[in-house]
Design an enzyme around this catalytic site. Structure first.
Site, PDB file in Angstrom:
ATOM      1  N   ASP A   1     -10.941  -0.003  12.528  1.00  0.00           N
ATOM      2  CA  ASP A   1      -9.891   0.973  12.252  1.00  0.00           C
ATOM      3  C   ASP A   1     -10.133   1.584  10.873  1.00  0.00           C
ATOM      4  O   ASP A   1     -10.271   0.863   9.886  1.00  0.00           O
ATOM      5  CB  ASP A   1      -8.526   0.289  12.299  1.00  0.00           C
TER       6      ASP A   1
ATOM      7  N   TYR B   1      -9.242   4.870   7.923  1.00  0.00           N
ATOM      8  CA  TYR B   1      -8.090   5.283   7.098  1.00  0.00           C
ATOM      9  C   TYR B   1      -8.433   6.682   6.619  1.00  0.00           C
ATOM     10  O   TYR B   1      -8.341   7.004   5.456  1.00  0.00           O
ATOM     11  CB  TYR B   1      -8.014   4.271   5.939  1.00  0.00           C
TER      12      TYR B   1
ATOM     13  N   HIS C   1      -2.008  10.871   5.265  1.00  0.00           N
ATOM     14  CA  HIS C   1      -1.498   9.513   5.489  1.00  0.00           C
ATOM     15  C   HIS C   1      -1.815   8.625   4.290  1.00  0.00           C
ATOM     16  O   HIS C   1      -0.934   7.911   3.784  1.00  0.00           O
ATOM     17  CB  HIS C   1      -2.122   8.930   6.763  1.00  0.00           C
TER      18      HIS C   1
ATOM     19  N   ARG D   1       2.177   2.913  -4.684  1.00  0.00           N
ATOM     20  CA  ARG D   1       1.626   2.875  -6.044  1.00  0.00           C
ATOM     21  C   ARG D   1       2.057   4.057  -6.912  1.00  0.00           C
ATOM     22  O   ARG D   1       1.626   4.165  -8.058  1.00  0.00           O
ATOM     23  CB  ARG D   1       0.087   2.865  -5.981  1.00  0.00           C
TER      24      ARG D   1
ATOM     25  N   GLU E   1       1.126   4.036  14.873  1.00  0.00           N
ATOM     26  CA  GLU E   1       0.218   4.887  14.092  1.00  0.00           C
ATOM     27  C   GLU E   1      -0.526   5.798  15.050  1.00  0.00           C
ATOM     28  O   GLU E   1      -1.193   5.328  15.977  1.00  0.00           O
ATOM     29  CB  GLU E   1      -0.779   4.037  13.283  1.00  0.00           C
TER      30      GLU E   1
ATOM     31  N   GLU F   1      -3.457   7.938  16.125  1.00  0.00           N
ATOM     32  CA  GLU F   1      -4.874   7.991  15.766  1.00  0.00           C
ATOM     33  C   GLU F   1      -5.697   8.576  16.910  1.00  0.00           C
ATOM     34  O   GLU F   1      -5.276   8.610  18.066  1.00  0.00           O
ATOM     35  CB  GLU F   1      -5.414   6.577  15.460  1.00  0.00           C
TER      36      GLU F   1
ATOM     37  N   ASP G   1      -2.137   2.385  16.915  1.00  0.00           N
ATOM     38  CA  ASP G   1      -2.365   1.104  16.247  1.00  0.00           C
ATOM     39  C   ASP G   1      -1.019   0.550  15.783  1.00  0.00           C
ATOM     40  O   ASP G   1      -0.607   0.724  14.637  1.00  0.00           O
ATOM     41  CB  ASP G   1      -3.316   1.314  15.060  1.00  0.00           C
TER      42      ASP G   1
ATOM     43  N   ARG H   1       5.018  -3.491   9.517  1.00  0.00           N
ATOM     44  CA  ARG H   1       4.896  -3.147   8.091  1.00  0.00           C
ATOM     45  C   ARG H   1       5.318  -4.278   7.170  1.00  0.00           C
ATOM     46  O   ARG H   1       4.785  -4.409   6.063  1.00  0.00           O
ATOM     47  CB  ARG H   1       5.733  -1.912   7.788  1.00  0.00           C
TER      48      ARG H   1
ATOM     49  N   GLN I   1       2.548  -6.774   7.177  1.00  0.00           N
ATOM     50  CA  GLN I   1       1.442  -6.162   6.447  1.00  0.00           C
ATOM     51  C   GLN I   1       1.648  -6.240   4.934  1.00  0.00           C
ATOM     52  O   GLN I   1       0.722  -6.580   4.180  1.00  0.00           O
ATOM     53  CB  GLN I   1       1.316  -4.697   6.886  1.00  0.00           C
TER      54      GLN I   1
ATOM     55  N   TYR J   1      -1.476  -8.305   3.117  1.00  0.00           N
ATOM     56  CA  TYR J   1      -2.672  -7.455   3.041  1.00  0.00           C
ATOM     57  C   TYR J   1      -3.473  -7.588   1.755  1.00  0.00           C
ATOM     58  O   TYR J   1      -4.621  -7.136   1.700  1.00  0.00           O
ATOM     59  CB  TYR J   1      -2.329  -5.992   3.324  1.00  0.00           C
TER      60      TYR J   1
ATOM     61  N   LYS K   1      -1.634  -6.093  12.393  1.00  0.00           N
ATOM     62  CA  LYS K   1      -2.278  -5.102  13.254  1.00  0.00           C
ATOM     63  C   LYS K   1      -2.857  -5.745  14.506  1.00  0.00           C
ATOM     64  O   LYS K   1      -3.616  -5.091  15.225  1.00  0.00           O
ATOM     65  CB  LYS K   1      -3.427  -4.443  12.488  1.00  0.00           C
TER      66      LYS K   1
ATOM     67  N   THR L   1      -3.064  -2.710  20.218  1.00  0.00           N
ATOM     68  CA  THR L   1      -3.471  -1.335  19.963  1.00  0.00           C
ATOM     69  C   THR L   1      -3.559  -0.679  21.335  1.00  0.00           C
ATOM     70  O   THR L   1      -4.267  -1.173  22.214  1.00  0.00           O
ATOM     71  CB  THR L   1      -4.836  -1.293  19.250  1.00  0.00           C
TER      72      THR L   1
ATOM     73  N   THR M   1      -4.339   6.829  10.752  1.00  0.00           N
ATOM     74  CA  THR M   1      -3.209   7.690  11.091  1.00  0.00           C
ATOM     75  C   THR M   1      -3.483   9.135  10.674  1.00  0.00           C
ATOM     76  O   THR M   1      -3.963   9.397   9.579  1.00  0.00           O
ATOM     77  CB  THR M   1      -1.945   7.180  10.377  1.00  0.00           C
TER      78      THR M   1
ATOM     79  N   GLU N   1       5.941   6.832   7.338  1.00  0.00           N
ATOM     80  CA  GLU N   1       5.903   8.093   6.603  1.00  0.00           C
ATOM     81  C   GLU N   1       7.082   8.997   6.972  1.00  0.00           C
ATOM     82  O   GLU N   1       7.664   9.649   6.109  1.00  0.00           O
ATOM     83  CB  GLU N   1       4.591   8.823   6.918  1.00  0.00           C
TER      84      GLU N   1
END
Lengths: 415, 415
Positions: free
Chosen positions: A123, A125, A130, A139, A196, A198, A228, A232, A235, A239, A248, A252, A344, A358
């Site tokens: 998978d 990114y 996204h 962050r 997600e 994708e 996917d 959250r 995660q 993570y 995850k 899927t 995503t 999101e």
């Protein structure tokens, strides 16, 4: 290229996902066990049956098993021969129409199964909006994109055993979670379960060493829509430092129809503007992005379908071929049946975001669905993706990629 | 339990890795193509041949293909029957000795291949000293262990296609790297190529939902030594935010012999002291750690073998069964042939560290090998792991897990 007319009249409607130009591949069961099938209008052509009857000749029996892996492994010349022969059998003036007709089945009465055996699942990114949205939430806006993001398609290995076909119910998972205000973790059903949006690329040829972006493009057999599912809260706790794992691994979902790469050739799109040049081994090869419109529909358990996001695969910053080329840089062997999720695909606007994370901005700005505000997925929700490359008189579609969230089981570890 | 004497005399030596108590499983080729074999002393018993001759009866032909996956899939009752029958054929007073003898081949003359087909590969991070050492180097001593580390066995999905058997040469990879003082990344051969000393656990039974630690223990078929080759410079640039990817995808080497779990039952060890209690679903089941001595030897291209680290699987904080139970919490399906790496097993002292990264403390305190200081692996270096559970009169060994580093190819993307 305009519509290729078929004697299967339903395939000629401009809003049909499966005109003769498409020839999407699935595995169906119309009551006689699973067989390889080709979507044409509202019918499925039994490709296993056509091969058995001698109407399809691929040089060797490639469709006896209910999976498209054997055709993939046979290589691009056979992929092309297969498309040529199927086109000849299904075009408007087809000479063998009477012999082909008994091999057609109504799509509505068939059960669709996994169209191929997933060898390994990766998978990525590769969607900039996204990555920027998630990075901003986690962050802050000034450090949204990781330092490496504009230089390599970031990805992680997923779990092939958890890939399921559209329609498979999705059980809300349990997992270890810890909220920012909690002093210790606890084991609980996910309260922030998400989807997600994708694009999945299927590797149809193996490799043993590094491949270029152009070579990678040729290795791609076709594409599926891919959801996917993501927990959250699990995660967020797990993570760091080695990436997503159990968050995850529940499931899927992929669309039941593989759209072959060559069916999308007329819908190529230019690469995105590059803020900083890519190193030569990842440079744009010029023909590996596509223009595919995507949408997400949420249907509450007792509600009506509501489209909550619309976007396009042009929003990817790295093409599937660039993802695959990067995947091989270390010498990592790739195999027939490997599946690469794009990550995503969100667009620039609030209504083009490909996840609840999101859309609701981490739960802070809930989305209104059937008049009710909601942050993440509820039990009973059905998430359905649609995708199609659209021409004036026809479209190349994937069919629906759907899954319904079931309530969590009771604690599987209760004494 | 003491040594079980065998009529194969070499199996009775106290320093032999393969006494009758072990019955380690491999796939060998002694000139007649690949076959399933059982290590006994300095010989290999051709298990495929024994089954074909009717000397081994497992209810169905399970050893016709050169892989132990079919025996695994047959389940624990057959695993036990297999051990009972092999023991009866090879014990000192075996009645069928004359019929078995023609099926023995000298180990020295045989080529060893992959003993099983790896379905999916997961790599954990379950050694506390390793996690503390790496965390101290990257984040400082006060933040060495991530907040989640004492609560869940952190892991990530690896790449099954890159798992190779001992003896396979390992080509130094290229990858994208960026030093802290460089303004932009570059594509280069890894300059910080490393090994990781791990124990691999092989899943022998499938699951579709969460399993307990006790159930997970029963699902484990056996163990191998495992070297998760790692490009530290590629890893440093790529691993945020989704974890290691190409840095770990060049190759993972496993020992050619699978030691069945039941062969290690007499060497169970207590779990480590828990600084904070584990949640109930991961709590110690009481019998899933083992006492296995491990060592790492580095042999420079024109040098002599030198042991650079010695440690023990008791240094793991999470057992393979706890790793596997955690792997299933989300509902992730597990399959026969899944391989779980433990993560690097380092001990508390400087000479018990299971990677060059730790032995040389990120290159700051080079290790002296054959009189020469070195931080990471050089071209031509051979890394060899040994491992054995040791009793007074015998040992249960894995044989060698070895790989030699070959120089990087010329730039695979040069125009």
């Amino acid at each position: 290229m305009g519509l290729l007319p078929s004697w299967v009249e339903s395939a000629n409607a401009p809003d049909c996902d499966f005109p003769l130009n498409n020839l999407a591949l699935g595995v169906f069961d119309a009551g006689n066990g699973p067989r390889c099938g080709v979507a044409i209008g509202d019918r499925i052509a039994d490709a296993t049956g056509l091969e058995g009857a001698g109407l399809l000749d691929l040089g060797a029996p490639l469709l006896a098993h209910p999976s498209w892996n054997a055709l993939m492994a046979a290589g691009p010349a056979i992929w092309a021969a297969f498309r040529d022969q199927m086109t000849d059998l299904l075009r408007q003036a087809a000479s063998k129409r009477d012999r082909v007709a008994p091999h057609l089945h109504p799509m509505a009465g068939a059960t669709l199964q996994m169209p191929f055996t997933v060898t390994e699942f990766t998978d990525f990114y590769a969607g900039r909006h996204h990555a920027t949205n998630v990075g901003t939430m986690f962050r802050g806006a000034d450090n949204a994109l990781p330092a490496n993001w504009l230089h390599i398609p970031i990805g992680y290995n997923g779990r092939a055993s958890s890939v399921v076909v559209s329609g498979t119910p999705i059980r809300r998972p349990w997992g270890q979670v810890k909220g920012p205000d909690e002093s210790a973790p606890r084991f609980a059903p996910s309260a922030r379960f998400d989807f997600e949006l994708e694009l999945g690329a299927i590797v149809g040829q193996s490799s043993t060493g590094p491949v270029t972006v152009a070579q990678a493009q040729d290795m791609i057999f076709g594409y599926v829509l891919l959801n996917d599912w993501s927990a959250r809260d699990i995660q967020a706790w797990e993570y760091q430092p080695l990436g997503p794992f159990q968050s995850k691994a529940t499931a899927t979902t992929i669309s039941p129809w593989i759209v072959m790469r060559t069916a999308l050739d007329p819908f190529r799109a230019p690469p995105p503007a590059r803020e900083t040049p890519l190193l030569p081994h990842l440079a744009d090869a010029g023909h590996d992005f596509h223009d595919i419109a995507l949408s997400v529909t949420l249907t509450p358990e007792h509600g009506t379908p509501q489209t909550i996001a619309s976007t396009n695969t042009r929003e990817l910053y790295y093409s599937p071929a660039q993802q695959l080329a990067h995947h091989t840089t270390s010498g990592c062997p790739m195999r027939v049946g490997d599946l690469l999720g794009s990550g995503t695909i969100s667009g620039p606007t609030p209504d083009s975001r490909g996840s609840m994370l999101e859309l609701s901005w981490g739960g802070q700005t809930p989305v209104t669905v059937n008049g009710t505000p909601r942050a993440f997925l509820h039990d009973g929700d059905t998430i359905t993706f649609h995708g199609a490359a659209i021409a004036p008189d026809h479209r190349i579609g994937f069919g629906a990629c759907a899954g319904t969230v079931l309530p969590a089981h009771p604690n599987p570890y209760a004494p």
